[in-house]
Design a protein around this motif. Sequence first.
Motif, PDB file in Angstrom:
ATOM      1  N   THR A  19      35.470  42.952  44.483  1.00 34.42           N
ATOM      2  CA  THR A  19      36.845  43.001  44.008  1.00 34.42           C
ATOM      3  C   THR A  19      37.546  41.744  44.488  1.00 34.42           C
ATOM      4  O   THR A  19      37.410  41.359  45.645  1.00 34.42           O
ATOM      5  CB  THR A  19      37.574  44.238  44.561  1.00 34.42           C
ATOM      6  OG1 THR A  19      36.870  45.404  44.139  1.00 34.42           O
ATOM      7  CG2 THR A  19      39.008  44.303  44.078  1.00 34.42           C
ATOM      8  N   TRP A  41      43.476  34.097  45.625  1.00 34.82           N
ATOM      9  CA  TRP A  41      42.780  35.384  45.657  1.00 34.82           C
ATOM     10  C   TRP A  41      41.901  35.485  46.894  1.00 34.82           C
ATOM     11  O   TRP A  41      41.513  34.473  47.471  1.00 34.82           O
ATOM     12  CB  TRP A  41      41.904  35.530  44.414  1.00 34.82           C
ATOM     13  CG  TRP A  41      42.676  35.625  43.149  1.00 34.82           C
ATOM     14  CD1 TRP A  41      43.302  34.605  42.485  1.00 34.82           C
ATOM     15  CD2 TRP A  41      42.917  36.794  42.379  1.00 34.82           C
ATOM     16  NE1 TRP A  41      43.913  35.078  41.360  1.00 34.82           N
ATOM     17  CE2 TRP A  41      43.687  36.408  41.263  1.00 34.82           C
ATOM     18  CE3 TRP A  41      42.547  38.129  42.519  1.00 34.82           C
ATOM     19  CZ2 TRP A  41      44.096  37.322  40.291  1.00 34.82           C
ATOM     20  CZ3 TRP A  41      42.962  39.024  41.551  1.00 34.82           C
ATOM     21  CH2 TRP A  41      43.726  38.622  40.459  1.00 34.82           C
ATOM     22  N   ARG A  78      41.279  40.292  45.078  1.00 31.61           N
ATOM     23  CA  ARG A  78      42.658  40.755  45.211  1.00 31.61           C
ATOM     24  C   ARG A  78      43.581  39.549  45.330  1.00 31.61           C
ATOM     25  O   ARG A  78      43.328  38.651  46.120  1.00 31.61           O
ATOM     26  CB  ARG A  78      42.810  41.645  46.434  1.00 31.61           C
ATOM     27  CG  ARG A  78      42.103  42.963  46.256  1.00 31.61           C
ATOM     28  CD  ARG A  78      42.605  44.048  47.178  1.00 31.61           C
ATOM     29  NE  ARG A  78      41.929  45.282  46.857  1.00 31.61           N
ATOM     30  CZ  ARG A  78      40.942  45.816  47.587  1.00 31.61           C
ATOM     31  NH1 ARG A  78      40.561  45.233  48.700  1.00 31.61           N
ATOM     32  NH2 ARG A  78      40.372  46.940  47.200  1.00 31.61           N
ATOM     33  N   ARG A 136      38.015  43.584  39.394  1.00 31.28           N
ATOM     34  CA  ARG A 136      36.684  44.076  39.778  1.00 31.28           C
ATOM     35  C   ARG A 136      35.680  43.306  38.946  1.00 31.28           C
ATOM     36  O   ARG A 136      35.761  43.304  37.709  1.00 31.28           O
ATOM     37  CB  ARG A 136      36.590  45.570  39.491  1.00 31.28           C
ATOM     38  CG  ARG A 136      35.329  46.184  39.993  1.00 31.28           C
ATOM     39  CD  ARG A 136      35.537  46.708  41.403  1.00 31.28           C
ATOM     40  NE  ARG A 136      34.352  47.418  41.813  1.00 31.28           N
ATOM     41  CZ  ARG A 136      33.740  47.191  42.962  1.00 31.28           C
ATOM     42  NH1 ARG A 136      34.223  46.320  43.809  1.00 31.28           N
ATOM     43  NH2 ARG A 136      32.671  47.861  43.282  1.00 31.28           N
ATOM     44  N   GLU A 176      44.450  42.689  40.892  1.00 30.18           N
ATOM     45  CA  GLU A 176      43.085  43.003  41.324  1.00 30.18           C
ATOM     46  C   GLU A 176      42.139  42.829  40.152  1.00 30.18           C
ATOM     47  O   GLU A 176      42.479  43.161  39.012  1.00 30.18           O
ATOM     48  CB  GLU A 176      43.058  44.443  41.832  1.00 30.18           C
ATOM     49  CG  GLU A 176      41.792  44.828  42.544  1.00 30.18           C
ATOM     50  CD  GLU A 176      41.915  46.189  43.213  1.00 30.18           C
ATOM     51  OE1 GLU A 176      42.616  46.285  44.242  1.00 30.18           O
ATOM     52  OE2 GLU A 176      41.326  47.152  42.689  1.00 30.18           O
TER      53      GLU A 176
END
Length: 133
Positions: free
Chosen positions: A80, A67, A82, A25, A23
């Motif tokens: 975000t 992602w 992921r 951010r 992850e």
Amino acid sequence: MAAYQGRKYRKLYSYLCGLRTGEWRATFSDIEAIVGDKLKPSARRHRASWANDNTQSFARAWLAAGWKTADVNMSAETLTFRREDICAPEGHSISTVNTLHALDELQTALAYRGVDLDEWARSLRAERRAAGL
């Protein structure tokens, strides 16, 4: 999944492939710094710009790297990323789920044959060191 072919967001693709976390951010400014250019104005106005939609050149960069975007906060200009896939060196991605499934199958097959996976890995590393590899 094929390697990302676009030019403008190639640096974002490369950056995401290089991350070793599940992850990330980020702020819109973080992405601009990586890309080396301002985001298109619609990226700051429309949530749809951050959708995981392969028809958009912007999204193709992060999708090709394996992602997906989540938790997009337009007012704070944050989101975000992921990880969905593992980015392989040759530019193809390997599904994390498929990789884990393959590893489970390998471990089961080795255990069935009386091979301890950890011991086998240690043995292979020792052989490589002895061979100077």
